[in-house]
Write a protein that holds these residues in place. Structure first.
Motif, mmCIF file in Angstrom:
data_model
loop_
_atom_site.group_PDB
_atom_site.id
_atom_site.type_symbol
_atom_site.label_atom_id
_atom_site.label_comp_id
_atom_site.label_asym_id
_atom_site.label_seq_id
_atom_site.Cartn_x
_atom_site.Cartn_y
_atom_site.Cartn_z
ATOM 1 N N TRP A 41 0.847 -1.188 0.000
ATOM 2 C CA TRP A 41 0.000 0.000 0.000
ATOM 3 C C TRP A 41 0.887 1.245 0.000
ATOM 4 N N VAL A 52 -12.717 2.330 6.202
ATOM 5 C CA VAL A 52 -12.581 2.479 4.757
ATOM 6 C C VAL A 52 -13.867 3.108 4.230
ATOM 7 N N GLU A 80 -14.462 4.049 0.789
ATOM 8 C CA GLU A 80 -14.839 3.427 -0.479
ATOM 9 C C GLU A 80 -13.590 3.071 -1.274
ATOM 10 N N ASN A 81 -13.757 2.136 -2.201
ATOM 11 C CA ASN A 81 -12.729 1.815 -3.183
ATOM 12 C C ASN A 81 -13.203 2.304 -4.544
ATOM 13 N N SER A 123 -8.120 3.597 -2.727
ATOM 14 C CA SER A 123 -8.923 3.214 -1.573
ATOM 15 C C SER A 123 -8.889 4.366 -0.583
ATOM 16 N N ARG A 154 -9.555 5.997 3.014
ATOM 17 C CA ARG A 154 -9.685 5.677 4.443
ATOM 18 C C ARG A 154 -9.728 6.980 5.231
ATOM 19 N N ASN A 184 -5.913 8.696 0.797
ATOM 20 C CA ASN A 184 -6.105 7.867 -0.391
ATOM 21 C C ASN A 184 -4.900 6.952 -0.550
ATOM 22 N N VAL A 218 -7.726 -1.951 -7.021
ATOM 23 C CA VAL A 218 -7.956 -2.320 -5.627
ATOM 24 C C VAL A 218 -8.961 -3.460 -5.526
ATOM 25 N N ASP A 219 -10.002 -3.420 -6.339
ATOM 26 C CA ASP A 219 -11.046 -4.441 -6.272
ATOM 27 C C ASP A 219 -10.547 -5.827 -6.667
ATOM 28 N N MET A 272 -17.498 -1.170 4.029
ATOM 29 C CA MET A 272 -17.144 0.222 3.754
ATOM 30 C C MET A 272 -18.275 1.147 4.183
#
Length: 246
Positions: free
Chosen positions: A58, A83, A85-86, A91, A93, A111, A125-126, A134
């Protein structure tokens, strides 16, 4: 395992977290943000310990910190993170810091990019299929991290050479060290007469041991500065920052 998606962390402000006014420094604040994020991610199965097995890490892409007041020496602080959202390669946080009376004293947004260490490029990320709840409805800061744009031509630069102690586990200059370099650009007299209200940084390119970075500052108004850190050898921008003072 916490299934709510929220993670709580408590700590006491230590003597080496504060400045001569016994107030917590922005560098220490950013270190705790990084540590708490890592604790939550590792516990939920998508932290450094897990993603490094897939040759990924990360990397912080952006940060915004909004300060109501700075914690003081020996104060007990409660931190909440989650978190938000992605979104493809990012991502988000967020964090809130509380004092012992339950008052919010600091809000922060970060981010993060999932970076492949061998391919040397960001990953979706997904694609990692993280199992974390989230909370897109819960955003800590007053606005999202912006894409800072500014020209610094014709402004005299000061220089900073990246040291061994600036490096992190990935081998590049840690994000907390950038904040230290920015703060050290201001004189003790300035710090004695001003307090940071907010800090926003876009991280652009990594810096490594021995790199010479050029720092240029452009005053927006009496209370705001835009700052650029750029690698001298190839003019690649390492970070752009916006600082507001009171």
């Amino acid at each position: 395992m916490n299934k709510s998606g929220f993670w709580d962390y408590n700590f006491r402000v230590r003597s080496f977290d504060v400045d001569q006014k016994k107030k917590m420094t922005l560098t220490s604040i950013s270190e705790y943000l990084q540590e708490v994020a890592g604790d939550h991610a590792n516990t939920m199965g998508f932290g450094y310990r897990q993603v490094i097995l897939e040759q990924m890490v990360w990397v912080l892409n952006g940060i915004k910190i909004e300060i109501e007041r700075l914690p003081i020496w020996e104060e007990e602080i409660h931190v909440k993170t989650w978190v938000v959202e992605n979104n493809r390669f990012l991502s988000r946080r967020d964090f809130q810091w509380f004092d012992q009376k339950g008052n919010v004293i600091l809000n922060a947004s970060t981010n993060w990019v999932l970076f492949h260490t061998e391919k040397r490029r960001p990953q979706l990320v997904d694609s990692m299929n993280f199992s974390v709840k989230m909370h897109p409805e819960a955003k800590a800061t007053s606005s999202e991290i912006t894409n800072i744009r500014e020209k610094f031509e014709g402004i005299e630069a000061s220089e900073y050479k990246v040291r061994y102690s600036d490096l992190d586990m990935v081998g590049h200059m840690n994000n907390t060290k950038y904040i230290q370099v920015l703060l050290d650009h201001y004189s003790p007299e300035f710090h004695n007469n001003h307090k940071v209200k907010s800090l926003e940084i876009n991280f652009k390119n990594e810096a490594r041991y021995g790199d010479i970075l050029e720092l240029r500052k452009n005053m927006v108004d009496l209370n705001s500065d835009l700052i650029e850190l750029k690698r001298k050898i190839d003019d690649k921008v390492n970070c752009l920052a916006k600082m507001k003072w009171i």
